[in-house]
Motif scaffolding. Structure first.
Motif: not given
Length: 143
Positions: A1-25
């Motif tokens: 898994m690339t850095i882009l893939d892992s960070k993108f997956q992390f952003a999706i997890e943040l979004r799904d947890k409702g942490d929208l601002q951090n997902a945006i960041n």
């Protein structure tokens, strides 16, 4: 898994947890760091969806537009753009986006929208597009 893939997956997890601002960041950081990557259309699409959830339709519009430009065959990006344009009262632009996508691609996600447009025609809405709406709906098995 690339850095882009892992960070993108992390952003999706943040979004799904409702942490929208951090997902945006995280997503904005990805766009900055990987601006030339061909997968940025997905980042723009997710970012647009978050902005839409937050009620920031102008930022959603900007990002859905970019996602659609980068991948004009993405039904999800096109549908997001269509919905955002309609929510901003830009009905003519919204219907043109629907036509742009559906003249080259089959409807999957758009099927419900086509059914709603056909119902709207019965109520006198979007009459100037009646011929095109009916034609595209029929081509997609909706009558």
């Amino acid at each position: 898994m690339t850095i882009l893939d892992s960070k993108f997956q992390f952003a999706i997890e943040l979004r799904d947890k409702g942490d929208l601002q951090n997902a945006i960041n995280v997503l904005l950081s990805l766009l900055k760091d990987f601006s030339s990557d061909k997968r940025t259309n997905s980042i723009y699409g997710v970012l647009a969806g978050i902005y839409l959830d937050l009620g920031d339709n102008n930022k959603a519009l900007t990002n859905f537009t970019k996602a659609s430009e980068l991948n004009p065959n993405s039904e999800l990006a096109s549908l997001g753009l269509y919905v955002t344009l309609a929510s901003l009262g830009k009905d003519d632009e919204a219907i043109q986006e629907l036509f742009r996508y559906l003249k080259k691609n089959p409807a999957n996600l758009y099927k419900t929208s086509l059914e709603e447009l056909l119902d709207g025609l019965k109520k006198g809405h979007m009459i100037k597009y009646e011929k095109d709406i009916k034609s595209i709906a029929k081509a997609n098995g909706i009558e």
